[in-house]
Design a protein around this motif. Sequence first.
Motif, PDB file in Angstrom:
ATOM      1  N   UNK A   1       0.992  -1.205   0.047  1.00 38.19           N
ATOM      2  CA  UNK A   1       0.031   0.248  -0.101  1.00 38.19           C
ATOM      3  C   UNK A   1       0.737   1.487   0.145  1.00 38.19           C
ATOM      4  N   UNK A   2       2.267   0.835  -0.097  1.00 37.30           N
ATOM      5  CA  UNK A   2       2.585   2.523   0.312  1.00 37.30           C
ATOM      6  C   UNK A   2       2.944   2.846  -0.739  1.00 37.30           C
ATOM      7  N   UNK A   3       3.059   4.181  -0.200  1.00 35.44           N
ATOM      8  CA  UNK A   3       2.634   5.957  -1.399  1.00 35.44           C
ATOM      9  C   UNK A   3       1.579   5.803  -2.269  1.00 35.44           C
ATOM     10  N   UNK A   4       0.171   5.341  -2.290  1.00 39.14           N
ATOM     11  CA  UNK A   4      -1.316   5.114  -2.600  1.00 39.14           C
ATOM     12  C   UNK A   4      -1.648   6.322  -2.461  1.00 39.14           C
ATOM     13  N   UNK A   5      -2.547   6.470  -3.283  1.00 37.22           N
ATOM     14  CA  UNK A   5      -3.394   7.764  -3.450  1.00 37.22           C
ATOM     15  C   UNK A   5      -4.336   7.003  -3.408  1.00 37.22           C
ATOM     16  N   UNK A   6      -5.560   7.392  -2.005  1.00 34.82           N
ATOM     17  CA  UNK A   6      -6.769   5.775  -2.159  1.00 34.82           C
ATOM     18  C   UNK A   6      -8.396   7.129  -1.534  1.00 34.82           C
TER      19      UNK A   6
ATOM     20  N   UNK B   1       0.798   1.993   5.341  1.00 34.75           N
ATOM     21  CA  UNK B   1       1.219   2.684   4.051  1.00 34.75           C
ATOM     22  C   UNK B   1       0.894   3.970   3.698  1.00 34.75           C
ATOM     23  N   UNK B   2      -0.447   3.465   2.372  1.00 36.55           N
ATOM     24  CA  UNK B   2      -1.111   4.609   1.918  1.00 36.55           C
ATOM     25  C   UNK B   2      -0.497   6.400   2.362  1.00 36.55           C
ATOM     26  N   UNK B   3      -0.533   6.972   0.845  1.00 34.89           N
ATOM     27  CA  UNK B   3       0.178   7.976   1.249  1.00 34.89           C
ATOM     28  C   UNK B   3      -1.082   8.467   1.443  1.00 34.89           C
ATOM     29  N   UNK B   4      -2.530   8.561   1.423  1.00 36.14           N
ATOM     30  CA  UNK B   4      -3.111   9.724   1.202  1.00 36.14           C
ATOM     31  C   UNK B   4      -4.726   9.174   1.401  1.00 36.14           C
ATOM     32  N   UNK B   5      -5.757   9.153   2.125  1.00 38.45           N
ATOM     33  CA  UNK B   5      -6.971   9.047   1.343  1.00 38.45           C
ATOM     34  C   UNK B   5      -8.121  10.294   1.790  1.00 38.45           C
ATOM     35  N   UNK B   6      -8.414   9.873   0.725  1.00 37.26           N
ATOM     36  CA  UNK B   6      -9.627  11.398   0.999  1.00 37.26           C
ATOM     37  C   UNK B   6     -11.236   9.931   1.640  1.00 37.26           C
ATOM     38  N   UNK B   7     -11.612  10.795   2.572  1.00 42.15           N
ATOM     39  CA  UNK B   7     -12.848   9.957   2.951  1.00 42.15           C
ATOM     40  C   UNK B   7     -14.238  10.705   2.268  1.00 42.15           C
ATOM     41  N   UNK B   8     -15.481  10.636   2.333  1.00 39.60           N
ATOM     42  CA  UNK B   8     -15.926  10.758   1.678  1.00 39.60           C
ATOM     43  C   UNK B   8     -17.724  10.004   2.416  1.00 39.60           C
TER      44      UNK B   8
ATOM     45  N   UNK C   1      -7.428  16.018  -9.872  1.00 42.08           N
ATOM     46  CA  UNK C   1      -6.175  16.351 -10.760  1.00 42.08           C
ATOM     47  C   UNK C   1      -6.314  15.189 -11.516  1.00 42.08           C
ATOM     48  N   UNK C   2      -5.629  13.793 -10.869  1.00 45.60           N
ATOM     49  CA  UNK C   2      -4.673  12.589 -12.013  1.00 45.60           C
ATOM     50  C   UNK C   2      -6.250  11.628 -10.352  1.00 45.60           C
ATOM     51  N   UNK C   3      -6.289  10.359 -11.832  1.00 43.14           N
ATOM     52  CA  UNK C   3      -7.005   9.547 -11.017  1.00 43.14           C
ATOM     53  C   UNK C   3      -6.667   8.737  -9.905  1.00 43.14           C
ATOM     54  N   UNK C   4      -7.256   7.787  -8.967  1.00 42.96           N
ATOM     55  CA  UNK C   4      -6.545   7.237  -8.031  1.00 42.96           C
ATOM     56  C   UNK C   4      -5.747   6.036  -8.279  1.00 42.96           C
ATOM     57  N   UNK C   5      -5.748   5.506  -7.597  1.00 39.72           N
ATOM     58  CA  UNK C   5      -4.440   4.548  -7.409  1.00 39.72           C
ATOM     59  C   UNK C   5      -5.643   3.314  -6.607  1.00 39.72           C
ATOM     60  N   UNK C   6      -6.621   3.465  -5.465  1.00 37.43           N
ATOM     61  CA  UNK C   6      -7.317   2.706  -5.293  1.00 37.43           C
ATOM     62  C   UNK C   6      -9.393   3.523  -4.077  1.00 37.43           C
TER      63      UNK C   6
END
Length: 181
Positions: A43-48, A66-73, A110-115
Amino acid sequence: MRIIAGEWKRRPLKAPQGDATRPTADRTRETLFSMLTSRLGSFADLRIADLFAGSGALGLEALSRGAQHCLFVEQDAAAIRALRANIAALKAQQQSDVVAGSVLSLGPPKTPLDLIMLDPPYKSGAGAVAIDRLVRLGWIGPATWVTLEVGAKEDANIRRMEVESERKVGAAKLIFLKLPE
């Protein structure tokens, strides 16, 4: 509810008050993350994104691993309070953004997410509607993995994406999706 693995392993999570949200069962979450690990490796550095986030258990589990960032909605007020309390308790504010509103209110990224992980109310059809919109807006790219949790006997009726795999776990069905080649 607890974080299963990673930096915050065994740390407790608050569930929202009331019955407006249905937290993902620990066993279902374990299966989901085992399946994700076999596909992603790390999960390292994933944007989710954790959509229909509830307590934020899915996104916080990914951050713990290890994900880098998460957007919670999330749009339910009680769930948003629990979500923000969980983020604060884990000191994950720098890695998290919370949108208090509908998944359908999201604009283009801005860009697609990884997960992208979706856990909408069962039998609502909201997951299929959200995924269709996310594809059109560019949230989902060729490398993006999408997971959708629905009821075990529910058909997801997903357009625009291919089902890579499905697994029933108790009362839930986990669906893994990718854009067609």
